[in-house]
Design an enzyme around this catalytic site. Sequence first.
Site, PDB file in Angstrom:
ATOM      1  N   GLU A  60      39.553  42.975  37.344  1.00  0.00           N
ATOM      2  CA  GLU A  60      39.850  42.991  36.539  1.00  0.00           C
ATOM      3  C   GLU A  60      38.338  43.836  35.919  1.00  0.00           C
ATOM      4  O   GLU A  60      37.408  44.336  36.480  1.00  0.00           O
ATOM      5  CB  GLU A  60      40.295  42.059  36.086  1.00  0.00           C
ATOM      6  CG  GLU A  60      39.477  40.987  35.652  1.00  0.00           C
ATOM      7  CD  GLU A  60      39.609  39.154  35.320  1.00  0.00           C
ATOM      8  OE1 GLU A  60      41.395  39.387  34.871  1.00  0.00           O
ATOM      9  OE2 GLU A  60      38.664  38.321  34.851  1.00  0.00           O
TER      10      GLU A  60
ATOM     11  N   ASP B 187      33.249  39.127  28.207  1.00  0.00           N
ATOM     12  CA  ASP B 187      33.442  40.823  27.963  1.00  0.00           C
ATOM     13  C   ASP B 187      32.353  42.161  27.224  1.00  0.00           C
ATOM     14  O   ASP B 187      33.216  42.186  26.384  1.00  0.00           O
ATOM     15  CB  ASP B 187      35.013  40.211  27.880  1.00  0.00           C
ATOM     16  CG  ASP B 187      36.070  39.857  28.940  1.00  0.00           C
ATOM     17  OD1 ASP B 187      35.516  40.095  29.741  1.00  0.00           O
ATOM     18  OD2 ASP B 187      36.518  39.287  28.380  1.00  0.00           O
TER      19      ASP B 187
END
Length: 324
Positions: A192, A33
């Site tokens: 997501e 991420d």
Amino acid sequence: MKSAILSTLLSVLTAFVVAQPDPINTNTIVVRDPAIWYNAALEKYFVFSTDNNIGFSLLQHLSGSALPDCSIIDLPGNCDLWAPDVNFIDGLYTMYYAVSTIGSQNSAIGVATSPSMEPGTWTDLGEVISSVTGDVYNAIDPNIIDDTVGLQLSFGSYWDGMFQVGLWPGVNDLASALPGTHLAGYSGRPAEGGFVYKPASQPYYYFFFSDGVTPIAGQASLPPAGTEYKVLVGRGADGQGPFYGELGNDITLDLTPPTGTLVLGSHDFVFAPGGQSIFADPVSGRDVIVYHYVNLNDDNSPVGPSFLGINYLDFSSGWPVVVD
């Protein structure tokens, strides 16, 4: 007939993915991420990522943790922070992060600020929003955009999708009721990591998100081909949506095939790219996507660590395309 159409569509998508360029950087930085920002005074790129209390690097070497003493948010996972998002707001580098544990809805998004992004300079301001079991959203995967109507915080994942709320007057002041505006996804969709971005070259806002299953280092096997992480996008007239895929479908809808236009999928040695953020690079003047992926050539089998991927994006067609 339907199966023939789907087969043709899959063939076209596969051909597109195979043609995508490999990451322009060397695959030596282990991240999940990632978020990137440039400090012009230091002439350095900082890359922040999940774990190590938001570990960060300078693209060449690991430099430490943004919040080495954990988050002040009193929740499980507050020493294993997730999914940073970095911006420059009101003269300070501002980082949003998530506190949670895998599979839990007892989550929170916090924020910290720094004058330089350097080690030891971050001040943790604590919680911005939170969620508990039974809410229609999960307070993870933050993204901030300083839009024409003020700061907008996007967040969410598998539960009922991804949402957006306003923040003002400050970076940690909730200004609209939760869960806010529904931007993408729906209950049960593995989607997501939402990220709103407006390139200077386009009138549109783009909502990027990760769709599918992300491999975790140490797992017994990779997700079946086709179910793994990939980066999709929708676009809209403003940063609050609605956002539509290239076929014209709102990306909140439960349709087959799933809504959203493919930006980046598995190809060559790159498997399950996702956890993306987008960045207007002031040095090259280009739009940049950063993400993590599993390197299929890595010897750490069956599932090794995730590495940093960097590519340029071209928006000249009206849709983001990964280019050299």
